[in-house]
Design a protein around this motif. Structure first.
Motif, PDB file in Angstrom:
ATOM      1  N   ARG A 169       0.827  -1.208   0.000  1.00 59.59           N
ATOM      2  CA  ARG A 169       0.000   0.000   0.000  1.00 59.59           C
ATOM      3  C   ARG A 169       0.863   1.261   0.000  1.00 59.59           C
ATOM      4  N   SER A 170       1.936   1.256   0.786  1.00 57.55           N
ATOM      5  CA  SER A 170       2.807   2.432   0.855  1.00 57.55           C
ATOM      6  C   SER A 170       3.427   2.750  -0.500  1.00 57.55           C
ATOM      7  N   VAL A 171       3.942   1.711  -1.170  1.00 58.43           N
ATOM      8  CA  VAL A 171       4.599   1.935  -2.460  1.00 58.43           C
ATOM      9  C   VAL A 171       3.572   2.290  -3.531  1.00 58.43           C
ATOM     10  N   PHE A 172       2.438   1.583  -3.543  1.00 57.38           N
ATOM     11  CA  PHE A 172       1.405   1.855  -4.542  1.00 57.38           C
ATOM     12  C   PHE A 172       0.894   3.286  -4.439  1.00 57.38           C
ATOM     13  N   ASN A 173       0.633   3.723  -3.227  1.00 52.79           N
ATOM     14  CA  ASN A 173       0.148   5.090  -3.051  1.00 52.79           C
ATOM     15  C   ASN A 173       1.173   6.100  -3.544  1.00 52.79           C
ATOM     16  N   HIS A 174       2.441   5.796  -3.320  1.00 54.43           N
ATOM     17  CA  HIS A 174       3.495   6.718  -3.752  1.00 54.43           C
ATOM     18  C   HIS A 174       3.598   6.762  -5.274  1.00 54.43           C
ATOM     19  N   LEU A 175       3.350   5.636  -5.933  1.00 57.44           N
ATOM     20  CA  LEU A 175       3.482   5.566  -7.388  1.00 57.44           C
ATOM     21  C   LEU A 175       2.319   6.218  -8.130  1.00 57.44           C
ATOM     22  N   ARG A 176       1.300   6.643  -7.417  1.00 56.50           N
ATOM     23  CA  ARG A 176       0.164   7.295  -8.080  1.00 56.50           C
ATOM     24  C   ARG A 176       0.594   8.540  -8.843  1.00 56.50           C
ATOM     25  N   THR A 177       1.659   9.187  -8.382  1.00 54.70           N
ATOM     26  CA  THR A 177       2.113  10.405  -9.059  1.00 54.70           C
ATOM     27  C   THR A 177       2.672  10.110 -10.450  1.00 54.70           C
ATOM     28  N   VAL A 178       3.029   8.848 -10.701  1.00 52.35           N
ATOM     29  CA  VAL A 178       3.598   8.479 -12.002  1.00 52.35           C
ATOM     30  C   VAL A 178       2.500   8.311 -13.043  1.00 52.35           C
ATOM     31  N   GLY A 179       1.339   7.862 -12.603  1.00 56.32           N
ATOM     32  CA  GLY A 179       0.237   7.627 -13.532  1.00 56.32           C
ATOM     33  C   GLY A 179      -0.583   6.431 -13.100  1.00 56.32           C
ATOM     34  N   PRO A 180      -1.667   6.153 -13.814  1.00 63.28           N
ATOM     35  CA  PRO A 180      -2.534   5.022 -13.472  1.00 63.28           C
ATOM     36  C   PRO A 180      -1.784   3.695 -13.559  1.00 63.28           C
ATOM     37  N   ALA A 181      -2.156   2.774 -12.687  1.00 60.54           N
ATOM     38  CA  ALA A 181      -1.510   1.463 -12.664  1.00 60.54           C
ATOM     39  C   ALA A 181      -2.004   0.594 -13.804  1.00 60.54           C
ATOM     40  N   GLY A 182      -1.109  -0.248 -14.302  1.00 64.98           N
ATOM     41  CA  GLY A 182      -1.459  -1.232 -15.314  1.00 64.98           C
ATOM     42  C   GLY A 182      -1.355  -2.626 -14.735  1.00 64.98           C
ATOM     43  N   HIS A 183      -0.563  -3.467 -15.389  1.00 69.44           N
ATOM     44  CA  HIS A 183      -0.396  -4.833 -14.907  1.00 69.44           C
ATOM     45  C   HIS A 183       0.429  -4.861 -13.618  1.00 69.44           C
ATOM     46  N   TYR A 184       0.329  -6.000 -12.953  1.00 70.48           N
ATOM     47  CA  TYR A 184       1.028  -6.191 -11.677  1.00 70.48           C
ATOM     48  C   TYR A 184       1.520  -7.626 -11.649  1.00 70.48           C
ATOM     49  N   TRP A 185       2.845  -7.799 -11.518  1.00 71.28           N
ATOM     50  CA  TRP A 185       3.427  -9.136 -11.610  1.00 71.28           C
ATOM     51  C   TRP A 185       4.164  -9.513 -10.328  1.00 71.28           C
ATOM     52  N   ASP A 186       4.103 -10.789 -10.007  1.00 70.46           N
ATOM     53  CA  ASP A 186       4.895 -11.348  -8.910  1.00 70.46           C
ATOM     54  C   ASP A 186       6.224 -11.814  -9.496  1.00 70.46           C
ATOM     55  N   VAL A 187       7.335 -11.234  -9.033  1.00 74.26           N
ATOM     56  CA  VAL A 187       8.647 -11.618  -9.554  1.00 74.26           C
ATOM     57  C   VAL A 187       9.510 -12.274  -8.484  1.00 74.26           C
ATOM     58  N   SER A 188       8.916 -12.604  -7.341  1.00 74.93           N
ATOM     59  CA  SER A 188       9.673 -13.317  -6.317  1.00 74.93           C
ATOM     60  C   SER A 188       9.579 -14.811  -6.591  1.00 74.93           C
ATOM     61  N   ASP A 189      10.305 -15.586  -5.795  1.00 75.84           N
ATOM     62  CA  ASP A 189      10.378 -17.025  -6.039  1.00 75.84           C
ATOM     63  C   ASP A 189       9.665 -17.828  -4.959  1.00 75.84           C
ATOM     64  N   GLY A 190       8.716 -17.193  -4.292  1.00 75.56           N
ATOM     65  CA  GLY A 190       7.962 -17.890  -3.262  1.00 75.56           C
ATOM     66  C   GLY A 190       8.573 -17.819  -1.884  1.00 75.56           C
ATOM     67  N   HIS A 191       9.710 -17.153  -1.769  1.00 76.25           N
ATOM     68  CA  HIS A 191      10.381 -17.000  -0.483  1.00 76.25           C
ATOM     69  C   HIS A 191      10.639 -15.518  -0.230  1.00 76.25           C
ATOM     70  N   ASP A 192      10.854 -15.170   1.045  1.00 72.96           N
ATOM     71  CA  ASP A 192      11.223 -13.790   1.355  1.00 72.96           C
ATOM     72  C   ASP A 192      12.529 -13.430   0.655  1.00 72.96           C
ATOM     73  N   PRO A 193      12.658 -12.182   0.200  1.00 76.28           N
ATOM     74  CA  PRO A 193      11.651 -11.126   0.252  1.00 76.28           C
ATOM     75  C   PRO A 193      10.636 -11.243  -0.883  1.00 76.28           C
ATOM     76  N   LEU A 194       9.403 -10.847  -0.594  1.00 78.25           N
ATOM     77  CA  LEU A 194       8.351 -10.854  -1.602  1.00 78.25           C
ATOM     78  C   LEU A 194       8.478  -9.588  -2.448  1.00 78.25           C
ATOM     79  N   ILE A 195       8.585  -9.758  -3.750  1.00 76.07           N
ATOM     80  CA  ILE A 195       8.781  -8.627  -4.658  1.00 76.07           C
ATOM     81  C   ILE A 195       7.743  -8.696  -5.772  1.00 76.07           C
ATOM     82  N   ARG A 196       7.106  -7.580  -6.044  1.00 76.57           N
ATOM     83  CA  ARG A 196       6.181  -7.455  -7.162  1.00 76.57           C
ATOM     84  C   ARG A 196       6.681  -6.344  -8.087  1.00 76.57           C
ATOM     85  N   VAL A 197       6.094  -6.262  -9.280  1.00 76.75           N
ATOM     86  CA  VAL A 197       6.405  -5.189 -10.224  1.00 76.75           C
ATOM     87  C   VAL A 197       5.105  -4.538 -10.666  1.00 76.75           C
ATOM     88  N   SER A 198       5.065  -3.215 -10.582  1.00 81.35           N
ATOM     89  CA  SER A 198       3.900  -2.443 -11.006  1.00 81.35           C
ATOM     90  C   SER A 198       4.199  -1.754 -12.326  1.00 81.35           C
TER      91      SER A 198
END
Length: 360
Positions: A169-198
């Motif tokens: 939520r913190s990162v998504f809210n901050h990225l609102r200034t860049v423009g509307p969100a499109g796709h959202y992908w999980d790029v982690s491997d099922g273990h910590d740290p959990l990483i997504r791409v917006s």
């Protein structure tokens, strides 16, 4: 030869380090291992018989703990074996350091800056002074105990429902200034740290897609305290990539890059260059690139003057500023140039050649 018993064996949440505590009736020692099982840092914990005047520390690196010399142990006559059922581990948030505790409290700490090859072993409660086997924990307990308390609080927070959602939520809210969100992908491997791409698709005011990681800032990066006393200014990052290539292809670079600091036990900062990991997933994107350069201000490179890089400054997480680093792919000669000179010189060279910060 005495049979060795493993009293504790635990892997870090990021799977990049493992700690083992071994007892062989003569001594007890802990070993911090890398993913290949190689000893990174050994630390003596206790003698269980009369201490000699001297001994050879070389066995520590082969999993054979020598007796601590009498001058460097609080118990030169030896002490009772440790109670394995009371041993527990607290990994530092960064994943590069670990504390061992028992019913008496702190037993040992192997901090992220410990490097046995440079004569920096871990700290042990029973140790006196500094030896090749261990350094005295008493000398640094007041300094390092807050790190242990913070680490326990951090992992307690991570285990709570909604912890990951608060990062997102913190990162998504901050990225609102860049423009509307499109796709959202999980790029982690099922273990910590959990990483997504917006994905932030092109807009009338911006002819390129912005891809940003979501979640890297949720944990501090390792090894920073080897290089600076106050790590807060550099500890938390997210990565961004501007591209006109298909977003789903470009996002694949984060499959290896997003978790890299915690898997490789290193940190990313402005001007760092990282060798491109060989994998088939992002080969269409890679082309002739051999590495990536991380820059905090890509505007020094070529790009549309009417659509400069978005300003992503201003986010904080757990009291630390979050730095966005932009990914600029570079060739092998450019990577070698950066190593031979420095990143600032390479960036000036790329700018003079008209290199764009936008991946096409």
């Amino acid at each position: 030869m005495a049979q060795t018993q493993i009293l504790l064996d635990e892997t870090s949440p990021y799977r990049s380090r493992r700690v083992i505590v071994e007892y062989d009736t003569h001594t007890t020692a802990a070993y911090l291992l890398d993913p290949r099982g190689q000893v990174r840092v050994p630390v003596w914990l206790a003698n269980h018989e009369i201490a000699p005047e001297t001994s050879d520390p070389s066995g520590l690196y082969a999993g054979r703990a020598p007796l601590m010399p009498a001058a460097y142990t609080k118990h030169p006559q030896g002490r009772a074996p440790l109670n394995a059922s009371r041993l527990r581990v607290v990994w530092f948030e960064e994943g590069d350091g670990v504390a061992l505790l028992d019913e008496e409290g702190l037993l040992a700490i192997i901090p992220g800056w410990a490097e046995a090859d440079r004569g920096l072993p871990g700290y042990s409660r029973d140790a006196i002074g500094r030896s090749a086997y261990a350094w005295a924990l008493d000398d640094v307990a007041a300094q390092l105990w807050p790190r242990v308390v913070h680490a326990e609080a951090y992992w307690s927070w991570r285990a709570a429902p909604g912890a990951w959602r608060s990062v997102q939520r913190s990162v998504f809210n901050h990225l609102r200034t860049v423009g509307p969100a499109g796709h959202y992908w999980d790029v982690s491997d099922g273990h910590d740290p959990l990483i997504r791409v917006s994905e932030r698709p092109p807009t009338p005011d911006r002819p390129y897609t912005v891809l940003s990681t979501v979640g890297m800032c949720g944990q501090r990066m390792p090894t920073l305290d080897r290089y600076m006393a106050d790590t807060s200014a550099y500890a938390r990052i997210e990565l961004a990539l501007a591209t006109t290539a298909p977003a789903h292809l470009a996002a694949r670079i984060f499959r290896w890059l997003g978790t890299f600091p915690w898997r490789a036990v290193t940190w990313f900062g402005p001007g760092h260059s990282i060798k491109w990991l060989d994998n088939g997933e992002d080969s269409p994107l890679r082309g002739n690139h051999a590495a990536v350069l991380l820059v905090s201000d890509p505007s020094v490179l070529a790009g549309p003057e009417w659509a400069p890089p978005p300003d992503l400054s201003g986010l904080t997480f757990h009291g630390d500023p979050v730095n966005w680093l932009w990914v600029v792919p570079i060739t092998r000669p450019e990577h070698l140039f950066a190593k031979e000179h420095d990143a600032e010189t390479l960036i000036a060279k790329l700018a003079a050649e008209g290199r764009s910060w936008i991946l096409g």
